[in-house]
Write a protein that holds these residues in place. Structure first.
Motif, PDB file in Angstrom:
ATOM      1  N   GLU A 208      -2.375   3.929 -12.484  1.00  0.00           N
ATOM      2  CA  GLU A 208      -3.809   3.571 -13.398  1.00  0.00           C
ATOM      3  C   GLU A 208      -3.780   2.396 -13.899  1.00  0.00           C
ATOM      4  O   GLU A 208      -2.781   1.809 -14.464  1.00  0.00           O
ATOM      5  CB  GLU A 208      -3.776   4.969 -14.473  1.00  0.00           C
ATOM      6  CG  GLU A 208      -4.914   4.853 -15.271  1.00  0.00           C
ATOM      7  CD  GLU A 208      -4.978   5.942 -16.285  1.00  0.00           C
ATOM      8  OE1 GLU A 208      -5.520   6.846 -16.064  1.00  0.00           O
ATOM      9  OE2 GLU A 208      -4.259   5.564 -17.428  1.00  0.00           O
TER      10      GLU A 208
ATOM     11  N   LYS B  78       0.842  -1.087  -0.108  1.00  0.00           N
ATOM     12  CA  LYS B  78      -0.044   0.063   0.056  1.00  0.00           C
ATOM     13  C   LYS B  78       0.870   1.313   0.101  1.00  0.00           C
ATOM     14  O   LYS B  78       0.535   2.225  -0.673  1.00  0.00           O
ATOM     15  CB  LYS B  78      -0.862   0.007   1.212  1.00  0.00           C
ATOM     16  CG  LYS B  78      -1.804  -1.031   1.179  1.00  0.00           C
ATOM     17  CD  LYS B  78      -3.088  -0.977   2.443  1.00  0.00           C
ATOM     18  CE  LYS B  78      -2.534  -0.996   3.566  1.00  0.00           C
ATOM     19  NZ  LYS B  78      -3.645  -0.783   4.565  1.00  0.00           N
TER      20      LYS B  78
ATOM     21  N   VAL C 130       2.358   2.029  -3.594  1.00  0.00           N
ATOM     22  CA  VAL C 130       1.600   2.588  -4.474  1.00  0.00           C
ATOM     23  C   VAL C 130       1.395   3.991  -4.286  1.00  0.00           C
ATOM     24  O   VAL C 130       1.354   4.832  -5.202  1.00  0.00           O
ATOM     25  CB  VAL C 130       0.256   1.648  -4.393  1.00  0.00           C
ATOM     26  CG1 VAL C 130      -0.840   2.536  -5.267  1.00  0.00           C
ATOM     27  CG2 VAL C 130       0.161   0.294  -4.870  1.00  0.00           C
ATOM     28  N   ASP C 131       1.320   4.286  -2.779  1.00  0.00           N
ATOM     29  CA  ASP C 131       0.972   5.642  -2.468  1.00  0.00           C
ATOM     30  C   ASP C 131       2.390   6.561  -2.659  1.00  0.00           C
ATOM     31  O   ASP C 131       2.199   7.747  -3.261  1.00  0.00           O
ATOM     32  CB  ASP C 131       0.624   5.783  -1.020  1.00  0.00           C
ATOM     33  CG  ASP C 131      -0.663   5.385  -0.698  1.00  0.00           C
ATOM     34  OD1 ASP C 131      -1.661   5.431  -1.755  1.00  0.00           O
ATOM     35  OD2 ASP C 131      -1.217   4.992   0.453  1.00  0.00           O
TER      36      ASP C 131
ATOM     37  N   GLY D 244      -0.105   6.906  -6.890  1.00  0.00           N
ATOM     38  CA  GLY D 244      -1.173   6.052  -7.280  1.00  0.00           C
ATOM     39  C   GLY D 244      -0.772   5.475  -8.815  1.00  0.00           C
ATOM     40  O   GLY D 244       0.173   5.773  -9.445  1.00  0.00           O
TER      41      GLY D 244
ATOM     42  N   THR E 191      -7.912   5.054 -11.467  1.00  0.00           N
ATOM     43  CA  THR E 191      -6.791   5.233 -10.777  1.00  0.00           C
ATOM     44  C   THR E 191      -6.755   4.983  -9.302  1.00  0.00           C
ATOM     45  O   THR E 191      -7.854   5.195  -8.650  1.00  0.00           O
ATOM     46  CB  THR E 191      -6.395   6.934 -10.903  1.00  0.00           C
ATOM     47  OG1 THR E 191      -6.375   7.305 -12.238  1.00  0.00           O
ATOM     48  CG2 THR E 191      -5.081   7.536  -9.928  1.00  0.00           C
ATOM     49  N   LEU E 192      -6.085   4.320  -8.586  1.00  0.00           N
ATOM     50  CA  LEU E 192      -5.849   3.716  -7.550  1.00  0.00           C
ATOM     51  C   LEU E 192      -4.876   4.235  -6.352  1.00  0.00           C
ATOM     52  O   LEU E 192      -3.554   4.149  -6.842  1.00  0.00           O
ATOM     53  CB  LEU E 192      -5.710   2.082  -7.661  1.00  0.00           C
ATOM     54  CG  LEU E 192      -6.786   1.324  -8.758  1.00  0.00           C
ATOM     55  CD1 LEU E 192      -6.126  -0.104  -8.857  1.00  0.00           C
ATOM     56  CD2 LEU E 192      -8.097   1.423  -8.292  1.00  0.00           C
ATOM     57  N   ASN E 193      -5.203   4.470  -5.279  1.00  0.00           N
ATOM     58  CA  ASN E 193      -4.259   4.743  -4.451  1.00  0.00           C
ATOM     59  C   ASN E 193      -4.096   3.363  -3.797  1.00  0.00           C
ATOM     60  O   ASN E 193      -4.483   2.057  -3.849  1.00  0.00           O
ATOM     61  CB  ASN E 193      -4.886   5.652  -3.206  1.00  0.00           C
ATOM     62  CG  ASN E 193      -6.199   5.329  -2.448  1.00  0.00           C
ATOM     63  OD1 ASN E 193      -6.327   3.986  -2.410  1.00  0.00           O
ATOM     64  ND2 ASN E 193      -6.826   6.091  -2.147  1.00  0.00           N
TER      65      ASN E 193
ATOM     66  N   GLU F 255      -7.087   1.259  -1.984  1.00  0.00           N
ATOM     67  CA  GLU F 255      -7.770   0.773  -3.286  1.00  0.00           C
ATOM     68  C   GLU F 255      -7.142  -0.204  -4.145  1.00  0.00           C
ATOM     69  O   GLU F 255      -7.820  -1.118  -4.571  1.00  0.00           O
ATOM     70  CB  GLU F 255      -8.232   2.103  -4.228  1.00  0.00           C
ATOM     71  CG  GLU F 255      -9.112   3.006  -3.598  1.00  0.00           C
ATOM     72  CD  GLU F 255      -9.180   4.424  -4.243  1.00  0.00           C
ATOM     73  OE1 GLU F 255      -9.980   5.167  -4.173  1.00  0.00           O
ATOM     74  OE2 GLU F 255      -8.159   4.818  -5.206  1.00  0.00           O
ATOM     75  N   ALA F 256      -5.925  -0.186  -4.305  1.00  0.00           N
ATOM     76  CA  ALA F 256      -5.269  -1.189  -5.147  1.00  0.00           C
ATOM     77  C   ALA F 256      -4.924  -2.328  -4.525  1.00  0.00           C
ATOM     78  O   ALA F 256      -5.397  -3.668  -5.132  1.00  0.00           O
ATOM     79  CB  ALA F 256      -3.650  -0.729  -5.207  1.00  0.00           C
TER      80      ALA F 256
END
Length: 312
Positions: free
Chosen positions: A173, A163, A166-167, A171, A193-195, A198-199
């Motif tokens: 896409e 997590k 990704v942040d 983020g 698009t994911l943080n 969310e990912a």
């Protein structure tokens, strides 16, 4: 993109089926790019020393040092979030082969329920159990024997690390094939698009997917590619501090700092093309447990592919 729910409810039970670990290897490449600048070199080397952990009882590979193709066992651990700090299991397993001559990396996803011998344990169980029994060594020994290849290295990352990574790159896409809901989020079809939160949810869903766990693995691979592409851009390089922080507490590898720097210098072009494969098995119930049993012909196909990629 449609608005996704932001009321993800935290559970007391551990998150499972976490995202793939190749992101960590690609991010090592990013770090080495910044690492040659005087301003960042010592920060990068300090992190590299902290995450480097050799595997006792295994012969040290020299393939990276000598510029040859090499293989990495990538482990996603179900620890690091919701208070989990035990050994855990490798709920995500992949083998990556990196070939500098062909300028190509190949990813092989191994379903966690794949039935294989636990080398050193004397049992035949699910692939995910090897890490729980003997951590990196048993996981490497077991996958190595199952696929009949030499594994040179490992990289592991837990859910919190995923997590945070990704942040850290701002983020990612991805292109979602169909709308679904997972853990309080709604993921519409099309580009999303994911943080980090969310990912993780995006890559855990499998029950609504017509391809089940194999569909989940495709989403994992898509997110990995997106992380790698984002990390290797200029904007990704400028975020190296956040990436270092994400890696320090949540990632381990037996790559030495010198090997990490060499990968970044000599192997970077090998990550320009990433081929994705999945080891397919058949669902079977054995002694009351559900397994993925890989047919001989499928195992032979993947073994040949890996052998070709590791050839010089």
């Amino acid at each position: 993109m449609e608005t996704r729910g932001n009321s993800r409810k935290k559970k007391k039970s551990p998150l499972k089926k976490i995202l793939i670990v190749l992101a960590s290897l690609l991010l090592i490449l990013l770090l080495t790019i910044g690492g040659f600048a005087a301003k960042t070199y010592f920060d990068v080397k300090n992190t590299a020393n902290k995450i480097s952990k050799p595997v006792k009882g295994r012969e040290k590979s020299t393939n990276v040092e000598t510029g040859k193709p090499f293989s990495v066992l990538l482990l996603g651990l179900d620890t690091g979030d919701f208070g989990r700090d035990d050994v855990g299991r490798s709920d995500t397993m992949l083998v990556a082969t990196v070939n500098p001559k062909d300028k190509k990396t190949t990813l092989i996803s191994i379903p966690r329920d794949t039935r294989m011998e636990m080398v050193g344990q004397g049992t035949v169980e699910k692939a995910a159990h090897a890490y729980a029994y003997g951590q990196e060594k048993m996981a490497m020994d077991s996958v190595e024997k199952f696929l009949d290849i030499k594994l040179d290295h490992y990289v592991s990352i837990n859910m919190q690390g995923f997590k945070d990574l990704v942040d850290a790159v701002g983020g990612v896409e991805v292109t979602n094939k169909f709308e679904f809901k997972q853990e309080g989020f709604t993921f519409p079809a099309g580009k999303v698009t994911l943080n980090g939160e969310e990912a993780l949810a995006y890559t855990r869903m499998r029950y609504e997917d017509p391809n089940g766990d194999y569909g989940r693995q495709v989403r994992q691979q898509d997110v990995i590619s997106a992380i790698g592409e984002k990390a290797l851009t200029f904007s990704g390089v400028t975020k190296y501090k956040q990436i270092l922080n994400a890696m320090e507490s949540n990632m381990k590898t037996d790559l030495t700092p010198d090997e990490m720097f060499k990968i970044g210098k000599d192997y970077r072009s090998s990550f320009g093309k990433i081929d994705q494969e999945t080891l397919h098995g058949n669902g079977e119930m054995i002694d009351g447990l559900s397994y993925q049993v890989v047919p001989d012909e499928e195992l032979a196909r993947v073994q040949l592919l890996l052998d070709q990629q590791l050839g010089e």
